[in-house]
Design a protein around this motif. Structure first.
Motif, PDB file in Angstrom:
ATOM      1  N   GLN A  34       0.830  -1.201   0.000  1.00 18.18           N
ATOM      2  CA  GLN A  34       0.000   0.000   0.000  1.00 18.18           C
ATOM      3  C   GLN A  34       0.861   1.246   0.000  1.00 18.18           C
ATOM      4  O   GLN A  34       1.937   1.270   0.621  1.00 18.18           O
ATOM      5  N   SER A  46      -4.988   6.072   2.887  1.00 14.51           N
ATOM      6  CA  SER A  46      -4.583   5.118   1.869  1.00 14.51           C
ATOM      7  C   SER A  46      -4.797   5.706   0.476  1.00 14.51           C
ATOM      8  O   SER A  46      -5.850   6.256   0.175  1.00 14.51           O
ATOM      9  N   LEU A  49      -3.601   0.462  -3.271  1.00  9.90           N
ATOM     10  CA  LEU A  49      -3.226  -0.856  -2.772  1.00  9.90           C
ATOM     11  C   LEU A  49      -3.012  -1.765  -3.970  1.00  9.90           C
ATOM     12  O   LEU A  49      -3.870  -1.820  -4.859  1.00  9.90           O
ATOM     13  N   GLN A  51      -2.297  -5.678  -5.006  1.00 16.27           N
ATOM     14  CA  GLN A  51      -2.188  -7.076  -4.593  1.00 16.27           C
ATOM     15  C   GLN A  51      -0.935  -7.685  -5.208  1.00 16.27           C
ATOM     16  O   GLN A  51      -0.444  -7.218  -6.228  1.00 16.27           O
ATOM     17  N   ASN A  96      -1.501 -11.035   4.654  1.00 17.59           N
ATOM     18  CA  ASN A  96      -2.935 -10.763   4.806  1.00 17.59           C
ATOM     19  C   ASN A  96      -3.373 -10.777   6.264  1.00 17.59           C
ATOM     20  O   ASN A  96      -4.487 -11.130   6.590  1.00 17.59           O
ATOM     21  N   THR A  97      -2.468 -10.402   7.135  1.00 22.47           N
ATOM     22  CA  THR A  97      -2.846 -10.260   8.539  1.00 22.47           C
ATOM     23  C   THR A  97      -3.043  -8.804   8.909  1.00 22.47           C
ATOM     24  O   THR A  97      -3.447  -8.511  10.014  1.00 22.47           O
ATOM     25  N   GLY A  98      -2.738  -7.902   7.988  1.00 21.21           N
ATOM     26  CA  GLY A  98      -2.833  -6.493   8.311  1.00 21.21           C
ATOM     27  C   GLY A  98      -1.663  -5.973   9.108  1.00 21.21           C
ATOM     28  O   GLY A  98      -1.652  -4.814   9.509  1.00 21.21           O
ATOM     29  N   LYS A  99      -0.669  -6.805   9.372  1.00 23.49           N
ATOM     30  CA  LYS A  99       0.508  -6.371  10.136  1.00 23.49           C
ATOM     31  C   LYS A  99       1.477  -5.693   9.179  1.00 23.49           C
ATOM     32  O   LYS A  99       2.447  -6.280   8.724  1.00 23.49           O
ATOM     33  N   LEU A 100       1.199  -4.445   8.906  1.00 23.05           N
ATOM     34  CA  LEU A 100       1.965  -3.737   7.894  1.00 23.05           C
ATOM     35  C   LEU A 100       3.383  -3.433   8.363  1.00 23.05           C
ATOM     36  O   LEU A 100       3.622  -3.136   9.537  1.00 23.05           O
ATOM     37  N   PHE A 102       6.247  -0.736   7.444  1.00 26.32           N
ATOM     38  CA  PHE A 102       6.333   0.554   6.775  1.00 26.32           C
ATOM     39  C   PHE A 102       7.764   0.933   6.430  1.00 26.32           C
ATOM     40  O   PHE A 102       8.711   0.589   7.147  1.00 26.32           O
TER      41      PHE A 102
END
Lengths: 112, 117
Positions: A34, A46, A49, A51, A96-100, A102
């Motif tokens: 993202q 955001s 994004l 994939q 795909n856990t959202g644990k970005l 950065f």
């Protein structure tokens, strides 16, 4: 361990110029990537994004590309405007856990 | 929808004090997380939750506690504040697993600026 790097840390351009912001990551096994925008003293918004199966995403004057094999993403901003001045952050989502994870961000200044 | 809200916006603590940073979302998102942002280091994940009653540690969990008793709220507790915890704290939420279209993204709150003296 996945590491995300954004270079340069800061960029200043005259209004109307097309520009590219760079993001690199060390592990190509990502779920998505993202791009966010952060205005001073504000939260993150955001922008795009991508994939892992996609090569690029477009929204208005913004185009983000993804090359997983080389561990790179770019954010292209066309015809830059002073209102584009902000910090741009890229973030990798490994699974795909959202644990970005950065990058440090690139602070963009567009001069009138 | 208010989105993701955080309180307070600013806070100054003395070393050793405890406090709770509040985070709430009204989008019925399963996934919520806390990040801290320090100069030159980007955002780093502190704790996250995939649903009510389920929490787990992120990259930098030491000195912080979380709980998730409802879908809407995800408070972050500083047990004994230290100067190293001076930072900007962001709460985020998203649907889980990340879905299609607008649901794919994470939504961030406006942040809490914390200074520990």
């Amino acid at each position: 361990k996945q590491e995300v790097t954004q270079i340069p840390a800061a960029l200043s351009v005259p209004e109307g110029e097309n520009l590219v912001l760079n993001c690199s990551f060390t592990d190509s096994a990502i779920y998505n990537l993202q791009w966010f925008r952060q205005d001073p003293g504000k939260g993150l918004t955001s922008l795009l994004l991508i994939q892992s199966s996609q090569r690029e995403q477009t929204s208005g004057r913004l185009n983000a590309s993804l090359d997983k094999s080389s561990g790179r993403s770019t954010l292209y901003i066309a015809a830059s405007q002073p209102g584009d001045s902000a910090t741009y952050l890229c973030a990798v989502n490994p699974s795909n856990t959202g644990k970005l994870i950065f990058g440090q961000g690139t602070t963009l200044q567009v001069k009138p | 929808n208010a989105g993701v809200t955080q309180t307070p916006k600013f806070q100054v603590l003395k070393t050793g004090q405890s406090m709770t940073l509040q985070c709430a979302q009204d989008m019925n998102h399963e996934y919520m997380s806390w990040y801290r942002q320090d100069p030159g280091m980007g955002l780093r994940l502190i704790h996250y939750s995939v649903g009510a009653g389920i929490t787990d540690q992120g990259e930098v969990p030491n000195g912080y506690n979380v709980s998730r008793s409802t879908t809407e709220d995800f408070p972050l507790r500083l047990l004994s504040a230290a100067p190293s915890q001076t930072s900007v704290y962001f709460c985020a939420s998203s649907s889980f697993p990340l879905g299609q279209g607008p649901k794919r993204t994470q939504y961030f709150g406006p942040g809490t600026r914390l200074t520990v003296l």
